[in-house]
Design a protein around this motif. Structure first.
Motif, PDB file in Angstrom:
ATOM      1  N   LYS A  52       0.860  -1.181   0.000  1.00  0.00           N
ATOM      2  CA  LYS A  52       0.000   0.000   0.000  1.00  0.00           C
ATOM      3  C   LYS A  52       0.895   1.229   0.000  1.00  0.00           C
ATOM      4  N   ALA A  53       0.469   2.236  -0.741  1.00  0.00           N
ATOM      5  CA  ALA A  53       1.318   3.412  -0.899  1.00  0.00           C
ATOM      6  C   ALA A  53       0.491   4.687  -0.954  1.00  0.00           C
ATOM      7  N   THR A  54       1.097   5.748  -0.466  1.00  0.00           N
ATOM      8  CA  THR A  54       0.578   7.094  -0.665  1.00  0.00           C
ATOM      9  C   THR A  54       1.309   7.644  -1.879  1.00  0.00           C
ATOM     10  N   MET A  55       0.547   8.062  -2.896  1.00  0.00           N
ATOM     11  CA  MET A  55       1.134   8.611  -4.114  1.00  0.00           C
ATOM     12  C   MET A  55       0.997  10.128  -4.090  1.00  0.00           C
ATOM     13  N   LEU A  56       2.113  10.811  -4.306  1.00  0.00           N
ATOM     14  CA  LEU A  56       2.140  12.268  -4.322  1.00  0.00           C
ATOM     15  C   LEU A  56       2.517  12.740  -5.717  1.00  0.00           C
ATOM     16  N   ILE A  57       1.728  13.639  -6.259  1.00  0.00           N
ATOM     17  CA  ILE A  57       2.047  14.280  -7.535  1.00  0.00           C
ATOM     18  C   ILE A  57       2.541  15.676  -7.191  1.00  0.00           C
ATOM     19  N   GLU A  58       3.800  15.955  -7.535  1.00  0.00           N
ATOM     20  CA  GLU A  58       4.454  17.158  -7.031  1.00  0.00           C
ATOM     21  C   GLU A  58       4.973  18.044  -8.163  1.00  0.00           C
ATOM     22  N   TYR A  59       4.473  19.257  -8.195  1.00  0.00           N
ATOM     23  CA  TYR A  59       4.960  20.308  -9.097  1.00  0.00           C
ATOM     24  C   TYR A  59       5.129  21.556  -8.249  1.00  0.00           C
ATOM     25  N   ALA A  60       6.325  22.123  -8.246  1.00  0.00           N
ATOM     26  CA  ALA A  60       6.604  23.285  -7.396  1.00  0.00           C
ATOM     27  C   ALA A  60       5.804  24.515  -7.814  1.00  0.00           C
ATOM     28  N   ASP A  61       5.686  24.744  -9.111  1.00  0.00           N
ATOM     29  CA  ASP A  61       4.980  25.913  -9.620  1.00  0.00           C
ATOM     30  C   ASP A  61       3.470  25.651  -9.607  1.00  0.00           C
ATOM     31  N   ILE A  62       2.719  26.524  -8.971  1.00  0.00           N
ATOM     32  CA  ILE A  62       1.275  26.322  -8.814  1.00  0.00           C
ATOM     33  C   ILE A  62       0.547  26.273 -10.155  1.00  0.00           C
ATOM     34  N   ASN A  63       0.951  27.086 -11.110  1.00  0.00           N
ATOM     35  CA  ASN A  63       0.289  27.074 -12.421  1.00  0.00           C
ATOM     36  C   ASN A  63       0.588  25.789 -13.181  1.00  0.00           C
ATOM     37  N   ARG A 100       1.356  22.959 -11.740  1.00  0.00           N
ATOM     38  CA  ARG A 100       0.636  21.908 -11.002  1.00  0.00           C
ATOM     39  C   ARG A 100      -0.819  21.859 -11.440  1.00  0.00           C
ATOM     40  N   ARG A 101      -1.471  22.990 -11.531  1.00  0.00           N
ATOM     41  CA  ARG A 101      -2.878  23.047 -11.943  1.00  0.00           C
ATOM     42  C   ARG A 101      -3.049  22.444 -13.348  1.00  0.00           C
ATOM     43  N   ARG A 102      -2.161  22.840 -14.254  1.00  0.00           N
ATOM     44  CA  ARG A 102      -2.228  22.348 -15.639  1.00  0.00           C
ATOM     45  C   ARG A 102      -1.982  20.837 -15.698  1.00  0.00           C
ATOM     46  N   GLU A 103      -0.969  20.365 -14.992  1.00  0.00           N
ATOM     47  CA  GLU A 103      -0.614  18.943 -15.053  1.00  0.00           C
ATOM     48  C   GLU A 103      -1.646  18.056 -14.351  1.00  0.00           C
ATOM     49  N   LEU A 104      -2.231  18.512 -13.266  1.00  0.00           N
ATOM     50  CA  LEU A 104      -3.279  17.719 -12.603  1.00  0.00           C
ATOM     51  C   LEU A 104      -4.487  17.555 -13.523  1.00  0.00           C
ATOM     52  N   ASP A 162     -13.388   8.918  -3.887  1.00  0.00           N
ATOM     53  CA  ASP A 162     -12.859   9.371  -5.167  1.00  0.00           C
ATOM     54  C   ASP A 162     -12.136  10.690  -4.952  1.00  0.00           C
ATOM     55  N   ARG A 163     -10.928  10.794  -5.484  1.00  0.00           N
ATOM     56  CA  ARG A 163     -10.115  11.989  -5.259  1.00  0.00           C
ATOM     57  C   ARG A 163      -9.899  12.809  -6.522  1.00  0.00           C
ATOM     58  N   GLU A 164     -10.720  12.610  -7.539  1.00  0.00           N
ATOM     59  CA  GLU A 164     -10.581  13.433  -8.730  1.00  0.00           C
ATOM     60  C   GLU A 164     -11.940  13.938  -9.176  1.00  0.00           C
ATOM     61  N   THR A 165     -11.896  14.960 -10.010  1.00  0.00           N
ATOM     62  CA  THR A 165     -13.111  15.521 -10.593  1.00  0.00           C
ATOM     63  C   THR A 165     -12.995  15.389 -12.110  1.00  0.00           C
ATOM     64  N   ASP A 166     -13.978  15.877 -12.818  1.00  0.00           N
ATOM     65  CA  ASP A 166     -13.911  15.872 -14.279  1.00  0.00           C
ATOM     66  C   ASP A 166     -12.833  16.832 -14.790  1.00  0.00           C
ATOM     67  N   GLU A 167     -12.422  17.779 -13.949  1.00  0.00           N
ATOM     68  CA  GLU A 167     -11.448  18.787 -14.361  1.00  0.00           C
ATOM     69  C   GLU A 167     -10.010  18.447 -14.001  1.00  0.00           C
ATOM     70  N   LYS A 168      -9.797  17.657 -12.930  1.00  0.00           N
ATOM     71  CA  LYS A 168      -8.427  17.390 -12.486  1.00  0.00           C
ATOM     72  C   LYS A 168      -8.379  16.188 -11.550  1.00  0.00           C
ATOM     73  N   THR A 169      -7.175  15.639 -11.434  1.00  0.00           N
ATOM     74  CA  THR A 169      -6.936  14.613 -10.435  1.00  0.00           C
ATOM     75  C   THR A 169      -6.409  15.284  -9.171  1.00  0.00           C
ATOM     76  N   SER A 170      -6.375  14.543  -8.098  1.00  0.00           N
ATOM     77  CA  SER A 170      -5.835  15.049  -6.838  1.00  0.00           C
ATOM     78  C   SER A 170      -4.311  14.920  -6.841  1.00  0.00           C
ATOM     79  N   ALA A 171      -3.652  15.707  -6.023  1.00  0.00           N
ATOM     80  CA  ALA A 171      -2.202  15.600  -5.875  1.00  0.00           C
ATOM     81  C   ALA A 171      -1.817  14.452  -4.949  1.00  0.00           C
ATOM     82  N   VAL A 172      -2.789  13.863  -4.236  1.00  0.00           N
ATOM     83  CA  VAL A 172      -2.527  12.755  -3.321  1.00  0.00           C
ATOM     84  C   VAL A 172      -3.531  11.640  -3.594  1.00  0.00           C
ATOM     85  N   HIS A 173      -3.012  10.415  -3.704  1.00  0.00           N
ATOM     86  CA  HIS A 173      -3.857   9.231  -3.888  1.00  0.00           C
ATOM     87  C   HIS A 173      -3.336   8.125  -2.985  1.00  0.00           C
TER      88      HIS A 173
END
Length: 194
Positions: free
Chosen positions: A88-99, A101-105, A134-145
Motif C-alpha cells: 500500500k502506498a501514498t502517491m504524491l504528484i508534485e509540481y513546485a509551480d502552482i500554475n 501543477r494546476r495544468r498537469e493535474l 474518489d479523489r478526482e473531478t472531471d477537471e483534475k486529479t488530486s495531488a494525493v492518492h
C-alpha cells in the motif's frame, strides 16, 4: 500486519521524547520505502511503522488527546497498513509551480489507475486506487492518492525468492518506469507473506 490500537500509541509527552531520540531512524525507514517515479510522482510505501508515525504526528500537530479524536485517526490510517498480500502506498504528484501543477493535474486524470508494479517473471499488477473516496473531478486529479497493489500467491513467492521489481505508469501523459532498488525491495518484501 495488525491494525494499530489506542494501546500502540504514545501520549503526546512520551511521543515528543521518543521523537527527539528516534527521528533519524524514522526518517531513514521512510526513505527506504520511498520510490520516485520520474520528476513528479513519488510513492511512499506504507507499513505499520510509517502509519504509526503518521498517526502520532497528526495527534501531535493537531494536539488531539481525546479518545474520539484518536479513534478517528486510527480509523483513517489503519486501512493503509499492508495485510500480507499487498503493498500500500501514498502517491504524491508534485509540481513546485502552482500554475504548472494546476495544468498537469488536469492532464493526469486517472493517473492513479495507470500505476503498476511488475514482479520479475509475472504480469503487471495495476493499482487499486482511492478505495475510501474518489479523489478526482472531471477537471483534475488530486495531488494525493492512496494505492493498493494486490499480489497473487505466485507473485508473493517470487518476491520472497528475491525477484526484481519495476514500478511504472502507463498514463499517456506520464509514461515512466523504473527498477526499484534492491535495498528498497528488501524493505517492501517484509510486507508480504507466502
Amino acid at each position: 500486519m495488525a491494525a494499530l490500537t489506542h494501546s500502540d500509541l504514545m501520549t503526546l509527552e512520551a511521543y515528543s521524547k521518543y521523537l527527539k531520540e528516534n527521528k533519524p531512524k524514522l526518517i531513514a525507514h521512510r526513505r527506504a520505502r520511498t520510490v520516485h517515479l520520474g520528476e513528479h510522482i513519488t510513492l511512499q510505501f506504507e507499513d505499520r511503522e510509517t502509519i504509526q508515525y503518521q498517526i502520532q504526528e497528526m495527534l501531535r500537530v493537531e494536539k488531539i488527546f481525546e479518545e474520539e479524536g484518536i479513534q478517528s485517526e486510527l480509523d483513517a490510517y489503519n486501512p493503509l497498513i499492508p495485510d500480507g498480500s499487498n503493498w500500500k502506498a501514498t502517491m504524491l504528484i508534485e509540481y513546485a509551480d502552482i500554475n504548472e501543477r494546476r495544468r498537469e493535474l488536469a492532464r493526469l486524470i486517472d493517473v492513479e489507475d495507470r500505476m503498476f508494479v511488475e514482479v520479475e517473471g509475472q504480469p503487471r499488477v495495476y493499482a487499486i486506487a482511492d478505495e475510501d473516496l474518489d479523489r478526482e473531478t472531471d477537471e483534475k486529479t488530486s495531488a494525493v492518492h492512496f494505492l493498493r497493489f494486490e499480489f497473487t500467491a505466485p507473485m508473493r513467492a517470487a518476491l520472497l525468492a528475491g525477484a526484481g521489481v519495476k514500478l511504472g505508469c502507463d498514463h499517456t501523459n506520464y509514461p515512466q518506469h523504473i527498477e526499484i532498488a534492491p535495498e528498497q525491495v528488501a524493505s517492501l518484501v517484509k510486507d508480504i507473506r507466502a
